[in-house]
Design an enzyme around this catalytic site. Structure first.
Site, PDB file in Angstrom:
ATOM      1  N   CYS A 273       0.983  -1.102  -0.513  1.00 28.81           N
ATOM      2  CA  CYS A 273       0.149  -0.081   0.218  1.00 28.81           C
ATOM      3  C   CYS A 273       0.948   0.968  -0.175  1.00 28.81           C
ATOM      4  O   CYS A 273       0.899   1.553  -1.062  1.00 28.81           O
ATOM      5  CB  CYS A 273      -1.037   0.156   1.062  1.00 28.81           C
ATOM      6  SG  CYS A 273      -2.385  -0.653   1.155  1.00 28.81           S
ATOM      7  N   ARG A 344       5.102  -9.784   1.543  1.00 29.39           N
ATOM      8  CA  ARG A 344       4.688  -8.685  -0.070  1.00 29.39           C
ATOM      9  C   ARG A 344       5.899  -7.592   0.398  1.00 29.39           C
ATOM     10  O   ARG A 344       5.565  -6.768   1.485  1.00 29.39           O
ATOM     11  CB  ARG A 344       3.291  -8.693  -0.582  1.00 29.39           C
ATOM     12  CG  ARG A 344       3.301 -10.247  -0.766  1.00 29.39           C
ATOM     13  CD  ARG A 344       1.615 -10.439  -1.093  1.00 29.39           C
ATOM     14  NE  ARG A 344       0.715  -9.706  -0.598  1.00 29.39           N
ATOM     15  CZ  ARG A 344      -0.285  -9.136  -0.370  1.00 29.39           C
ATOM     16  NH1 ARG A 344      -0.422  -9.124  -1.311  1.00 29.39           N
ATOM     17  NH2 ARG A 344      -1.370  -8.905   0.447  1.00 29.39           N
TER      18      ARG A 344
END
Ligand SMILES: NC(=O)c1ccc[n+]([C@@H]2O[C@H](COP(=O)([O-])OP(=O)(O)OC[C@H]3O[C@@H](n4cnc5c(N)ncnc54)[C@H](O)[C@@H]3O)[C@@H](O)[C@H]2O)c1
Length: 447
Positions: A273, A344
């Site tokens: 994000c 990730r």
């Protein structure tokens, strides 16, 4: 009025009365909690491309840790990886990944792919709401044309589309889906009203109606870009204070006594994000001829922090008279954030890579991460926490609770029992009690 339009006006009621179903497409950190929340109110089909993930959900396992196995076992979500089942749903929620390519440009492959899948199974009177983070324009200029060409239907007439960015914060047990205001938008007033009503079913604190889809898309990328820039500022300060020999944490503590201080701290910015969304915004801005100064600078600083921390580790080893190439460095934490299994885009990888340049092969522990993820994403073989017993340097890279509460006895055991051995602690997120650590005879460095 066309039949499609007529049906759609009734969609909310028909969902609530279980005459129609919602599908949630992409059941990861975002999609799965949404599917589970909707399933408490309406019939839900949960679709994911990954058969393995669907099997996990079907056997009551929550690999994301967001809602827990018990909730997965009890949910009524109909988990499937069979695309034709989407035909049974009239309201589709899309939560597939939106990563960047190696050159940091948006990788729209998953969102395009999912649009084709939904398009092929789209029926008249449906609504498709995208939740994936995108730059302004993706929903209308990329997704809608695919939905139209695959379905042969016309957006605005036969079906409608909306955008509602997801703001959940994985691992955060306070700010949950239900108590975070949800931004909703639609291609027109009618779809906006319908989408808002549907989301109000699960969002206790209500929704914010954006005037159009681009506003909603932009709000998401810039709220994360704003965080990225603020963290970059703190990281820049940390690098300058390191040179000045001033303790950043103490400066931040003092600064935060002002009422309007922003309470950011320095650190690694990974994940999919904050470390990614600004690139989506930059990409679209560049296409329009605007070369960003601030956002790009923030990205450069934050992307360089892993190397900066690794260099600080090397400096500490040299100052402690260690032979760098033989130094035993243990890294605690590889997930991109604390108390979350998601590995990730972890920037701990940048620390590891830089240490590798100095021929140091650090060992890595992370009780939260899945070993197979660490291996497949970074080639790292995680070792059990209790096997560290001869370290020269411990790097607290992630602020997991389990690391915060560590005792001095435990720390000692991780360094082994060598008299006069210099014990180095690198505390990236300043989670340890610095004074206590120093008093116990450790060399201590923090960002
Ligand atoms: N995780 C977060 O903290 C967070 C927060 C807010 C917004 N977002 C955004 O939400 C979106 C989803 O993120 P996530 O973290 O849930 O990702 P994720 O990788 O955890 O989950 C995405 C799921 O989509 C599935 N998928 C991929 N392509 C598909 C396809 N064509 N059809 C069906 N399923 C497909 C994957 O198998 C995976 O299970 C992204 O755009 C992300 O930026 C994430």
């Amino acid at each position: 009025m066309k039949e499609g339009n007529y049906q759609m006006m009734k969609l909310y009621e028909r969902l609530v009365n279980k005459g129609e179903k919602i599908s949630v497409v992409g059941l990861g950190y975002v999609g799965m909690p949404i599917a589970v929340a909707f399933a408490k109110k309406v019939d839900v089909i949960g679709f994911d491309l990954s058969k393995q993930k669907i099997e996990q959900y079907k056997s009551g396992i929550d690999p994301t840790n967001e809602v827990g196995d018990q909730v997965i076992r009890n949910t009524t979500v109909d988990f499937t990886s069979e695309p034709s089942k989407l035909r049974d749903a009239k309201f589709h929620v899309v939560a597939v990944p939106t990563p960047v390519n190696a050159d940091k440009t948006p990788d729209l492959t998953p969102i395009e792919g999912v649009s084709r899948t939904i398009g092929r199974n789209l029926t008249e009177g449906s609504i498709v709401v995208y939740e994936s983070t995108v730059y302004p324009g993706v929903t209308e200029d990329v997704c809608i044309p695919i939905l139209e060409s695959e379905s042969g239907l016309k957006c605005g007439i036969d079906f409608k589309v909306g955008y509602s960015p997801e703001r959940i914060n994985p691992g955060d047990k306070v700010h949950r889906l239900e108590n975070i205001t949800k931004i909703v938008s639609g291609v027109d007033q009618e779809s906006l009203a319908e989408i808002a009503k549907v989301y109000e079913l699960i969002i206790d604190v209500g929704v914010h109606r954006a005037s159009n889809i681009k506003v909603a898309e932009a709000a998401k990328v810039v709220e994360n870009s704003q965080r990225d820039i603020n963290i970059a500022f703190m990281n820049e300060l940390a690098m300058v204070f390191d040179r000045m020999g001033v303790d950043t944490q103490e400066v931040v503590e003092a600064m935060n006594t002002k009422w309007n201080a922003l309470k950011f701290t320095p650190g690694l910015v990974g994940g999919h994000c904050i470390g990614v969304d600004p690139y989506y915004f930059l990409y679209e801005a560049e296409k329009l001829g605007y070369h960003s100064q601030i956002i790009l600078s923030g990205r450069k600083i934050n992307d360089g922090m892993g190397a900066f921390i690794a260099d600080a580790i090397i400096k500490e080893l040299i100052l402690a008279n260690k032979v760098v190439k033989q130094a035993k460095v243990a890294i605690l934490g590889i997930t991109f954030k604390e108390n979350c299994p998601d590995t990730r885009n972890s920037k701990v990888e940048d620390i590891i890579q830089r240490l590798n340049h100095y021929e140091i092969e650090p060992i890595v522990v992370d009780p939260y991460a899945e070993s197979k993820d660490a291996k497949s994403e970074y080639g790292v073989d995680l070792v059990p926490f209790d096997t560290i017993n001869d370290a020269d340097c411990l790097v607290f890279a992630v602020a997991h609770d389990i690391f915060k509460n560590i005792t001095t006895e435990r720390l000692d055991s991780m360094f082994g029992q060598h008299p006069n051995k210099e014990k180095i602690i690198v505390d990236v997120k300043s989670i340890l009690d610095k004074e206590k650590i120093k008093k116990a005879g450790y060399s201590y460095w923090s960002l």
